[in-house]
Motif scaffolding. Structure first.
Motif, mmCIF file in Angstrom:
data_model
loop_
_atom_site.group_PDB
_atom_site.id
_atom_site.type_symbol
_atom_site.label_atom_id
_atom_site.label_comp_id
_atom_site.label_asym_id
_atom_site.label_seq_id
_atom_site.Cartn_x
_atom_site.Cartn_y
_atom_site.Cartn_z
ATOM 1 N N THR A 138 0.808 -1.223 0.000
ATOM 2 C CA THR A 138 0.000 0.000 0.000
ATOM 3 C C THR A 138 0.842 1.275 0.000
ATOM 4 O OG1 THR A 138 -0.167 -0.124 2.412
ATOM 5 C CG2 THR A 138 -1.950 -1.132 1.123
ATOM 6 N N THR A 139 2.119 1.174 0.407
ATOM 7 C CA THR A 139 3.006 2.340 0.385
ATOM 8 C C THR A 139 3.603 2.481 -1.001
ATOM 9 O OG1 THR A 139 3.577 2.004 2.713
ATOM 10 C CG2 THR A 139 5.022 3.439 1.417
ATOM 11 N N PRO A 140 3.360 3.592 -1.695
ATOM 12 C CA PRO A 140 3.855 3.714 -3.070
ATOM 13 C C PRO A 140 5.343 4.013 -3.122
ATOM 14 C CG PRO A 140 2.766 5.736 -2.426
ATOM 15 C CD PRO A 140 2.571 4.775 -1.280
ATOM 16 N N ALA A 141 5.908 3.809 -4.294
ATOM 17 C CA ALA A 141 7.273 4.237 -4.573
ATOM 18 C C ALA A 141 7.239 5.669 -5.100
ATOM 19 C CB ALA A 141 7.912 3.302 -5.593
ATOM 20 N N LEU A 142 8.396 6.305 -5.111
ATOM 21 C CA LEU A 142 8.525 7.656 -5.657
ATOM 22 C C LEU A 142 9.365 7.591 -6.921
ATOM 23 C CD1 LEU A 142 8.292 10.784 -5.508
ATOM 24 C CD2 LEU A 142 10.402 10.742 -4.159
ATOM 25 N N LEU A 143 8.806 8.091 -8.000
ATOM 26 C CA LEU A 143 9.535 8.184 -9.266
ATOM 27 C C LEU A 143 9.721 9.654 -9.617
ATOM 28 C CD1 LEU A 143 10.726 6.791 -11.813
ATOM 29 C CD2 LEU A 143 8.437 6.986 -12.831
ATOM 30 N N HIS A 144 10.974 10.047 -9.807
ATOM 31 C CA HIS A 144 11.303 11.430 -10.158
ATOM 32 C C HIS A 144 12.076 11.364 -11.477
ATOM 33 C CE1 HIS A 144 12.751 15.592 -8.501
ATOM 34 N NE2 HIS A 144 12.257 15.673 -9.726
ATOM 35 N N THR A 145 11.418 11.752 -12.566
ATOM 36 C CA THR A 145 12.020 11.544 -13.875
ATOM 37 C C THR A 145 11.600 12.657 -14.828
ATOM 38 O OG1 THR A 145 12.339 9.909 -15.651
ATOM 39 C CG2 THR A 145 10.136 10.040 -14.675
ATOM 40 N N GLU A 146 11.774 12.406 -16.100
ATOM 41 C CA GLU A 146 11.442 13.395 -17.127
ATOM 42 C C GLU A 146 10.716 12.690 -18.267
ATOM 43 O OE1 GLU A 146 13.945 16.163 -20.237
ATOM 44 O OE2 GLU A 146 14.725 15.918 -18.197
ATOM 45 N N ARG A 147 9.596 13.280 -18.682
ATOM 46 C CA ARG A 147 8.844 12.736 -19.810
ATOM 47 C C ARG A 147 8.473 13.858 -20.765
ATOM 48 N NH1 ARG A 147 5.237 10.012 -15.960
ATOM 49 N NH2 ARG A 147 6.182 8.011 -15.372
ATOM 50 N N ASP A 148 8.841 13.691 -22.015
ATOM 51 C CA ASP A 148 8.521 14.673 -23.068
ATOM 52 C C ASP A 148 8.964 16.078 -22.684
ATOM 53 O OD1 ASP A 148 7.262 12.630 -24.551
ATOM 54 O OD2 ASP A 148 5.417 12.892 -23.393
ATOM 55 N N GLY A 149 10.152 16.145 -22.069
ATOM 56 C CA GLY A 149 10.715 17.446 -21.717
ATOM 57 C C GLY A 149 10.208 18.031 -20.422
ATOM 58 N N ALA A 150 9.288 17.352 -19.755
ATOM 59 C CA ALA A 150 8.734 17.866 -18.492
ATOM 60 C C ALA A 150 9.194 17.000 -17.334
ATOM 61 C CB ALA A 150 7.216 17.893 -18.555
ATOM 62 N N VAL A 151 9.568 17.646 -16.224
ATOM 63 C CA VAL A 151 9.964 16.916 -15.028
ATOM 64 C C VAL A 151 8.718 16.375 -14.330
ATOM 65 C CG1 VAL A 151 11.045 17.090 -12.759
ATOM 66 C CG2 VAL A 151 12.061 18.264 -14.723
ATOM 67 N N VAL A 152 8.776 15.099 -13.977
ATOM 68 C CA VAL A 152 7.653 14.428 -13.336
ATOM 69 C C VAL A 152 8.127 13.847 -12.008
ATOM 70 C CG1 VAL A 152 5.983 12.547 -13.492
ATOM 71 C CG2 VAL A 152 6.614 13.839 -15.544
ATOM 72 N N ARG A 153 7.423 14.176 -10.953
ATOM 73 C CA ARG A 153 7.704 13.608 -9.628
ATOM 74 C C ARG A 153 6.387 13.051 -9.106
ATOM 75 N NH1 ARG A 153 8.134 14.853 -4.060
ATOM 76 N NH2 ARG A 153 10.075 14.053 -3.107
ATOM 77 N N GLU A 154 6.280 11.716 -9.060
ATOM 78 C CA GLU A 154 4.985 11.131 -8.774
ATOM 79 C C GLU A 154 5.099 9.868 -7.936
ATOM 80 O OE1 GLU A 154 3.265 10.149 -12.531
ATOM 81 O OE2 GLU A 154 4.853 8.741 -13.065
ATOM 82 N N ALA A 155 4.024 9.567 -7.217
ATOM 83 C CA ALA A 155 3.917 8.300 -6.504
ATOM 84 C C ALA A 155 3.458 7.226 -7.494
ATOM 85 C CB ALA A 155 2.908 8.418 -5.363
ATOM 86 N N VAL A 156 4.125 6.082 -7.443
ATOM 87 C CA VAL A 156 3.766 4.985 -8.340
ATOM 88 C C VAL A 156 3.530 3.729 -7.506
ATOM 89 C CG1 VAL A 156 4.977 5.903 -10.352
ATOM 90 C CG2 VAL A 156 6.200 4.422 -8.759
ATOM 91 N N ALA A 157 2.516 2.982 -7.883
ATOM 92 C CA ALA A 157 2.211 1.748 -7.170
ATOM 93 C C ALA A 157 3.268 0.695 -7.452
ATOM 94 C CB ALA A 157 0.838 1.237 -7.595
ATOM 95 N N LEU A 158 3.567 -0.099 -6.440
ATOM 96 C CA LEU A 158 4.495 -1.202 -6.638
ATOM 97 C C LEU A 158 3.779 -2.360 -7.328
ATOM 98 C CD1 LEU A 158 6.046 0.441 -4.393
ATOM 99 C CD2 LEU A 158 6.951 -1.767 -3.654
ATOM 100 N N GLU A 159 4.540 -3.113 -8.087
ATOM 101 C CA GLU A 159 4.030 -4.352 -8.639
ATOM 102 C C GLU A 159 3.662 -5.294 -7.497
ATOM 103 O OE1 GLU A 159 3.837 -5.544 -11.999
ATOM 104 O OE2 GLU A 159 4.070 -3.409 -12.494
ATOM 105 N N ALA A 160 2.613 -6.048 -7.666
ATOM 106 C CA ALA A 160 2.259 -7.056 -6.670
ATOM 107 C C ALA A 160 3.210 -8.237 -6.780
ATOM 108 C CB ALA A 160 0.822 -7.528 -6.882
ATOM 109 N N GLY A 161 3.676 -8.741 -5.636
ATOM 110 C CA GLY A 161 4.564 -9.890 -5.641
ATOM 111 C C GLY A 161 3.864 -11.144 -6.158
#
Length: 346
Positions: A271-294
């Motif tokens: 239930t605790t998301p991961a943090l992804l801080h990256t760049e897409r199409d020239g824009a900086v994106v900082r977002e919570a992303v769900a983890l894959e289920a084991g």
């Protein structure tokens, strides 16, 4: 159905193997080895054997799960293969490389399946890292730091894990999981540096390690300590495009210890998301992303599919042996301390 025998019913047998075997429709848990006899906690349909030879002599048993202390992996797997049984080995597959080579050769010569329970490849953090590497979210990878921390201030009664000796300690017990995951994600590294210590008592087995593998463009840091009351992220990965921070790891072990099983509501969901801080199409994106289920249930599903000839074995001995070679190499590296800092400054 494939009649299966389980060679121990401690933590690994009770929490991991028995429930996962029972969750796979193609397998039936026929026998559990308990030298002290049954205590009523065993699955209702499973018989209890008090002697390993009874398992070897049972012609109905096709698959033997060797989930015993590390020193018993080799002799029991060798005996099971000699009796014509397919084998699942707990990790590490063996203590020595010579033992590992022997089992691989023996299984191949007999035409028998030999699988190694590297279930951590089916953990949420491993699968999530793979997802973002494949998506190119991190760009050119620079560094990965992977933790397997816990707080265990007191030494347990398990001498085979806690006392200094071949195959003991957290590097063999936990580190081999991290090494296997690293190899599957990134391939073989170029070099290794390592520090291993016993924090809780001077002559104990390793309960702290900091092992650093160098690749051509990045490095992987594998760390574990038994003195971590307040854990940090389980995995952090940085590249020239972005970073991935996974604060909380897989939940399947805890769920299984609490009695949950594959298919139950909420199974393997972190239930605790991961943090992804990256760049897409020239824009900086900082977002919570769900983890894959084991997906721990996929281990015995793959074993059953491989035995039926419907799929290649994904957990074969060769990758496990490769991980074992690096476990030993890191132990060698830990015995070679760094250069002295006693230098003259001008």
């Amino acid at each position: 159905m494939i009649a299966t025998a389980l060679c121990a019913y401690g933590l690994s047998g009770r929490v991991f193997h028995a429930p996962l075997i029972q969750a796979e429709p193609a397998l039936s848990l026929r026998t559990i080895l308990r030298r002290s006899g049954p205590d009523g906690t065993e699955p209702a349909m499973a018989r209890v054997a008090t002697d390993f030879q009874a398992i070897l002599d049972d012609p109905a048993i096709q698959l033997v799960v060797v989930n015993t202390p590390n020193a018993l992996h080799f002799p029991m797997a060798r005996a099971a293969l000699a009796a014509g049984k397919h084998v699942v080995l707990e990790k590490p597959m063996t203590i020595t490389l010579e033992e590992g080579r022997h089992l691989m050769g023996q299984a191949k010569a007999a035409g028998l399946l030999l699988a190694v329970f590297h279930n951590k490849r089916l953990d949420a953090e491993y699968l999530t890292l793979g997802r973002h590497l494949a998506a190119g979210d991190l760009g050119r990878l620079v560094e990965v730091e992977w933790h397997y921390d816990r707080y265990r201030a007191h030494v347990t009664h398990k001498a085979w894990k806690e006392d200094e000796g071949p195959g003991a300690g957290t590097w063999f017990d936990l580190g081999v999981h991290l090494v296997d995951g690293m190899l599957r994600q990134f391939g073989r590294p170029l070099s290794v540096m390592a520090e291993m210590r016993s924090l809780r008592r001077p002559q104990g087995a390793t309960d702290y390690f900091d092992v650093r593998f160098r690749y051509p463009d990045h490095r992987v840091i594998l760390r574990s300590s038994t003195y971590v009351r307040e854990p940090g992220p389980v995995l952090v990965a940085h590249g020239d495009k972005g970073s991935l921070v996974i604060p909380k790891g897989d939940v399947q072990e805890g769920q299984m210890a609490a009695g949950l099983k594959p298919g139950d509501a909420g199974w393997a969901v972190v239930t605790t998301p991961a943090l992804l801080h990256t760049e897409r199409d020239g824009a900086v994106v900082r977002e919570a992303v769900a983890l894959e289920a084991g997906r721990y249930e996929n281990f015995y599903r793959n074993v059953a599919e491989a035995l039926a000839g419907r799929a290649p074995l994904a957990f074969g001995p060769e990758p496990a042996f490769e991980a074992l070679t690096l476990v030993h190499r890191a132990i060698e590296a830990a015995g070679q301390p760094g250069l002295s800092c006693d230098i003259a400054y001008e």
